[in-house]
Design an enzyme around this catalytic site. Structure first.
Site, PDB file in Angstrom:
ATOM      1  N   CYS A   1      56.669  19.130  34.112  1.00 11.83           N
ATOM      2  CA  CYS A   1      57.547  17.999  34.447  1.00 11.83           C
ATOM      3  C   CYS A   1      58.953  18.064  33.853  1.00 11.83           C
ATOM      4  O   CYS A   1      59.928  17.908  34.594  1.00 11.83           O
ATOM      5  CB  CYS A   1      56.913  16.664  34.093  1.00 11.83           C
ATOM      6  SG  CYS A   1      55.218  16.718  33.555  1.00 11.83           S
TER       7      CYS A   1
ATOM      8  N   ARG B   1      47.724  25.430  27.420  1.00  9.25           N
ATOM      9  CA  ARG B   1      47.356  24.300  26.569  1.00  9.25           C
ATOM     10  C   ARG B   1      46.326  24.748  25.544  1.00  9.25           C
ATOM     11  O   ARG B   1      45.416  25.495  25.860  1.00  9.25           O
ATOM     12  CB  ARG B   1      46.779  23.159  27.405  1.00  9.25           C
ATOM     13  CG  ARG B   1      47.808  22.531  28.307  1.00  9.25           C
ATOM     14  CD  ARG B   1      47.218  21.397  29.110  1.00  9.25           C
ATOM     15  NE  ARG B   1      48.183  20.948  30.103  1.00  9.25           N
ATOM     16  CZ  ARG B   1      47.907  20.057  31.045  1.00  9.25           C
ATOM     17  NH1 ARG B   1      46.704  19.511  31.114  1.00  9.25           N
ATOM     18  NH2 ARG B   1      48.827  19.704  31.921  1.00  9.25           N
TER      19      ARG B   1
ATOM     20  N   GLN C   1      48.727  25.220  37.945  1.00  4.29           N
ATOM     21  CA  GLN C   1      48.562  23.945  38.639  1.00  4.29           C
ATOM     22  C   GLN C   1      49.330  23.958  39.947  1.00  4.29           C
ATOM     23  O   GLN C   1      50.426  24.504  40.013  1.00  4.29           O
ATOM     24  CB  GLN C   1      49.163  22.818  37.792  1.00  4.29           C
ATOM     25  CG  GLN C   1      48.458  22.524  36.506  1.00  4.29           C
ATOM     26  CD  GLN C   1      49.170  21.391  35.769  1.00  4.29           C
ATOM     27  OE1 GLN C   1      50.366  21.465  35.539  1.00  4.29           O
ATOM     28  NE2 GLN C   1      48.442  20.359  35.415  1.00  4.29           N
TER      29      GLN C   1
ATOM     30  N   ASP D   1      51.206  21.836  41.075  1.00  4.43           N
ATOM     31  CA  ASP D   1      51.820  20.656  40.493  1.00  4.43           C
ATOM     32  C   ASP D   1      52.966  20.178  41.367  1.00  4.43           C
ATOM     33  O   ASP D   1      53.779  20.976  41.813  1.00  4.43           O
ATOM     34  CB  ASP D   1      52.359  21.065  39.123  1.00  4.43           C
ATOM     35  CG  ASP D   1      52.570  19.883  38.210  1.00  4.43           C
ATOM     36  OD1 ASP D   1      52.123  18.779  38.568  1.00  4.43           O
ATOM     37  OD2 ASP D   1      53.167  20.076  37.138  1.00  4.43           O
TER      38      ASP D   1
ATOM     39  N   HIS E   1      55.920  16.823  41.907  1.00  9.65           N
ATOM     40  CA  HIS E   1      56.521  15.591  41.431  1.00  9.65           C
ATOM     41  C   HIS E   1      57.236  14.936  42.598  1.00  9.65           C
ATOM     42  O   HIS E   1      58.034  15.582  43.271  1.00  9.65           O
ATOM     43  CB  HIS E   1      57.485  15.874  40.284  1.00  9.65           C
ATOM     44  CG  HIS E   1      56.767  16.375  39.068  1.00  9.65           C
ATOM     45  ND1 HIS E   1      56.549  17.716  38.839  1.00  9.65           N
ATOM     46  CD2 HIS E   1      56.164  15.713  38.056  1.00  9.65           C
ATOM     47  CE1 HIS E   1      55.865  17.842  37.722  1.00  9.65           C
ATOM     48  NE2 HIS E   1      55.608  16.663  37.229  1.00  9.65           N
TER      49      HIS E   1
ATOM     50  N   LYS F   1      46.794   6.001  36.716  1.00  8.76           N
ATOM     51  CA  LYS F   1      46.518   7.166  37.565  1.00  8.76           C
ATOM     52  C   LYS F   1      45.263   6.988  38.406  1.00  8.76           C
ATOM     53  O   LYS F   1      44.395   6.177  38.080  1.00  8.76           O
ATOM     54  CB  LYS F   1      46.358   8.416  36.699  1.00  8.76           C
ATOM     55  CG  LYS F   1      45.183   8.347  35.732  1.00  8.76           C
ATOM     56  CD  LYS F   1      44.883   9.697  35.074  1.00  8.76           C
ATOM     57  CE  LYS F   1      43.709   9.568  34.107  1.00  8.76           C
ATOM     58  NZ  LYS F   1      43.252  10.840  33.584  1.00  8.76           N
TER      59      LYS F   1
ATOM     60  N   HIS G   1      53.479  12.224  39.408  1.00  6.03           N
ATOM     61  CA  HIS G   1      52.889  13.569  39.341  1.00  6.03           C
ATOM     62  C   HIS G   1      51.720  13.600  40.284  1.00  6.03           C
ATOM     63  O   HIS G   1      50.976  12.624  40.330  1.00  6.03           O
ATOM     64  CB  HIS G   1      52.194  13.874  37.999  1.00  6.03           C
ATOM     65  CG  HIS G   1      52.981  13.676  36.790  1.00  6.03           C
ATOM     66  ND1 HIS G   1      53.700  14.679  36.221  1.00  6.03           N
ATOM     67  CD2 HIS G   1      53.133  12.595  35.994  1.00  6.03           C
ATOM     68  CE1 HIS G   1      54.258  14.217  35.120  1.00  6.03           C
ATOM     69  NE2 HIS G   1      53.943  12.965  34.952  1.00  6.03           N
TER      70      HIS G   1
END
Lengths: 587, 587
Positions: B280, B309, B327, B329, B331, B416, B462
């Site tokens: 992000c 991570r 990911q 991912d 946005h 979420k 996200h």
């Protein structure tokens, strides 16, 4: 040419001496395409005490004018050999020259040469031209100013550098300056920002490009094309992590031979990890995950592997010199009898890929071991001989009997071919590389079971065709001047209605194009037609499709080609056919 | 059910007490699908002094037999409340129970309950069943052994754990055991190795999968499908580096709120860097690279971002719990009035993608802020209310008025939706997530100029649909039991000649299939037909195409479907048509 350039530097220094009282001289060598001279320019009385003043761009024409006066005088370059003691006397007011003399003293050098030009005297090995008349009045130019540390070290004082260039004729100079101007216009850093392709950000970190939507798309399309081509040619895709434990980098020899190119380590629990500077050891791990048979060879494994290498912040440059980049990295693992075919095929593939991107002019560079300094290279005589021979033979097979030979330029682990391409401005860039690697088969005990049941060591070849995707993108943006071919353009066509009331018709055409997988935009902004067209041109969109009353009536569009200009009215189907053909043919 | 399971743990402990003299009892709770009990088993005289003996798998049937005897006796569970002093007396020979009593004492608890079952007495809150008869004779099973640290801490002594399971009926137990066996067969770690999809290697590092050719290909195809779908739906691709300077992670708040999930820092020159745990802040940097207008919103930016991570080595598990993962991912940056449409579209897209992979059974989970503990969450009341309402409304729009509500389960930066899927064995996995993020718009001062000319803060959402590609692959391998659908299979068809003399005909068919973009192999090994077919089945290749004299005569192949078995003779063209249709339909 080098002599002319170096002499022009002296002439410039002399002009500076005449114009700027008390100037101190550092060094003034010739460089590629020109020369420079570094000066220390004492503060004017008005400036803060102890702080040097800087040259300003307005000083350059004044210096040029003075140089022209000196050229007219037809001054002679006179060489003289002097003792160090004498030299110290001559340069008693020139601290940088004195430091250079002291350096020579340390090296036990007894005599030096000095060159005089009128009342300008310089410590200099030479050689020089005879008189200033050899510098053509209109064939030189002072090009730019920069700061430069004395002896290139950040610990030393910052000096003022003036860059200049000189050619034998005005024509040559003009050609060069024109090319420079063109190169500036094509600078990928400028285009990258204007076309919103990528960005760099200090808070993220130096040398770490972030790919904005349009740039990320082009880069993705290039990778997709490369990868699909490799898969068709019998390569298999693999993928490995960006970090690995220090034990792997010890095992592979990277911590021994490549540490200065690697980022520092960082801990997880009780292990130390490092970012990968290369993908090879990870691919070797996969090869070794089970016994291999001759039946499996050749293995051709490719990955789009992002590696991180330490580069000094001062050497970073846009996309062409970065700290993190993605390689179209492949490793070919094969038996000795497969070597020639694999190398030849790899070279053919290299040329095919580069040609697809419009590069036509290639130079093969063969880097071999220095036979006088074998200790710097691992592997035995026989292996090197075989490998070097195989590379030559492969180049010959694809029609390159001529190549540039670099004796001693091989990597420590094996000989290599580098392919340099010339871009549309004739500048050479090294992109592709095919390298032998004698290191991993030995270090990681790579084996295969041959037909005869014996365990043998395979050959391992690295090859990267695009090289670094980032560097490739940098070079390619400049090669095409930001005008990507249709198949790569993020927006292939933009529809521009001449007024709001034709937006609906524009929308209809947009749908039709989208159904044909054409990347199209509708510019329905409330701007003038002229502005819309200009914007489309600035964005280097291949086709602008202008629609108004006339076009709507006959179910057509007015096509504006990025390079050819107005193509006139065209039926929509005909345009779709045309653009699809261009995409198909990668134009 | 929980009570039955916990009571069966007591019954097992009693059996162990009868069979193993001097055994010490730790704890014995019920867990999902069963129960366990931790024991310390003193060394036999013959074993080394001071070292406990271990249970062996042969002990389990003996304990089961003893449990059945106890069940037959219809023993009563009797509850008694006692003072801590009394409790200490009761458990004077049980050091673990004594430690638990001391812990209670520290908490100023005065009275505890103990449960007796025949001559077995345990410190226990209960509740329990009335008598052992409620445990069905044939509806329980001791399933496995493991080592477990006392109180879960590595600093403490290792105990012996026995796992068991119990159901109300034999039928339920059998179903469960069968499912467990099926799950074992589908274990992605086993299949990953057998089908050569991926590998893990300690020298590379724990939790860092390496993708072997077949696995890398499937993973690539999945990413390609997802990415192309996102691009079609108006997303734009971006790409960001894997590392960023600590100043960015300070700015983003990650070093404050997420430090324990991040790897240690490492230096470059005078800066400290970290691997990215999320994409992000890097995407936010791109948003902020120039002023934005309402005309640009919504922006939908997606990247296949590999993040790292920190996870404790003890919690790592195959592909489903790793340290480095990619990911899908995205946005979405939008204005308030675009919120509902964007959330609904994101949910629709999620269901479409998951359904394409054959998942049918979804559970929506809404995690909201704990209204009693607002301090743990950033952002104001109005934002949370609006966001939580928007998520509910979006779920309703795609037909999910029912959802599981988790009060307090929101991330610190916003509410979420998590989408859980049930796999082919009915097991639930959390894959997709759609999250509000109130953090970056404020921290990075994200703005857009609205129609009214005012600078406003956009919403940031996200969303990751596949979630972690690694985790998705792990779940998906188990879901399909390693038998990837045709469109994803690395090898879609394998040609098996019945003998060497039909290799040529096999080669011809191979070419024909390749021309139709079908991924095909020719198995011309010198093996028996039976072995070749078996190998093809083990590799889970969708179609085995057997060719011999009969087939060659009529320009056909004998098709063997992976699941349906022998499909008989088929004209080559008909097979090509059939398989192309299946690929097209993603079957």
């Amino acid at each position: 040419m080098d002599i002319l350039r170096h002499s022009t530097a002296h002439c410039m220094a002399m002009a500076v001496q005449k114009l700027f009282k008390g100037v101190k001289f550092a060094v003034g060598p010739n460089i590629e395409n020109g020369f420079y001279y570094d000066f220390a320019l004492p503060a004017k009385a008005s400036a803060k005490a102890g702080r040097d003043r800087s040259f300003s761009p307005e000083d350059l024409p004044k210096i040029e004018k003075k140089m022209k006066e000196l050229i007219k005088k037809d001054l002679q370059f006179k060489k003289r050999e002097v003792s160090l003691i004498e030299a110290k006397k001559i340069f008693k007011n020139q601290p940088y020259k004195l430091e250079l003399i002291k350096d020579l003293q340390k090296e036990k050098i007894k005599k030096v040469t000095v060159y005089t030009l009128g009342d300008f005297i310089d410590l200099c090995k030479g050689p020089h031209i005879k008189t200033t008349k050899e510098i053509k009045f209109d064939a030189f130019k002072l090009t730019s100013l920069a700061g430069a540390y004395w002896k290139g070290s950040e610990d030393n004082k910052m000096l003022q550098r003036i860059y200049g260039t000189v050619f034998k004729t005005k024509k040559e100079l003009d050609t060069y300056l024109k090319q420079q101007k063109e190169a500036e216009k094509r600078d990928h850093r400028t285009l990258g920002q204007r076309l919103e392709l990528f960005m760099l950000d200090d808070e993220v970190g130096q040398g770490l490009p972030l790919w904005l939507p349009k740039g990320a798309f082009v880069r993705h399309k290039i990778m997709e094309f490369a990868l699909n081509t490799y898969l068709e040619k019998g390569y298999e895709l693999v993928s490995t992590p960006h970090i690995a434990s220090e034990s792997l980098w010890k095992h592979s020899g990277h911590l021994e031979f490549y540490k200065e190119g690697m980022y520092d380590s960082f801990g997880i629990e009780d292990e130390q990890y490092r970012l990968k500077p290369m993908n090879c050891p990870l691919q070797v791990k996969m090869y070794n995950s089970r016994p291999r048979s001759y039946r499996e060879l050749p293995l051709r494994w490719t990955e789009m592997g992002t590696v991180y290498r330490y580069e000094k912040s001062g050497t970073l440059h846009g996309l062409t010199r970065v700290r993190g980049f993605t390689q179209d990295d492949a490793h070919i693992i094969c038996s000795p009898d497969q070597l020639h075919k694999e190398l030849t095929e790899a070279l053919k593939l290299t040329l095919y890929i580069l040609e697809t991107f419009g590069f036509k002019d290639f130079e093969m560079n063969l880097s071999i071991r220095d036979p006088k300094n074998k200790k710097k290279f691992i592997g035995g005589d026989q292996g090197w001989k075989q490998a070097e021979g195989a590379l030559k033979k492969a180049m010959a097979s694809v029609g390159y009997k001529k190549y540039v030979l670099d004796v001693g330029g091989a990597v420590f682990y094996g000989p290599k071919i580098d392919v340099k391409v010339a871009d549309s401005l004739g500048r050479q860039w090294q992109l592709s590389t095919i390298q032998f690697d004698f290191n991993p088969p030995g270090r990681f005990k790579m084996k295969y079971t041959d037909k005869d049941g014996l365990n043998k060591e395979p050959f391992m070849i690295h090859r990267a065709i695009l090289g670094s995707l980032e560097r490739f993108m940098g070079v390619y943006i400049e090669h095409v001047g930001g005008a990507f071919p249709v198949w790569l353009s993020p927006v292939q066509a933009q529809i521009i209605p001449v007024g709001q009331k034709f937006n609906k018709y524009g929308e209809k055409i947009k749908k039709q194009l989208q159904e044909n997988n054409i990347r199209v935009e509708l510019n329905d902004n409330d701007e003038t037609l002229g502005k819309k067209i200009r914007n489309g041109q600035i964005q280097k969109i291949p086709y602008l499709l202008i629609v108004g009353e006339k076009e709507e009536k006959v179910d057509s569009i007015a096509v504006r080609d990025r390079t050819k200009g107005d193509l006139g009215l065209m039926k929509i189907n005909k345009f779709i056919e045309k653009i699809k053909k261009e995409i198909e043919e990668k134009k």
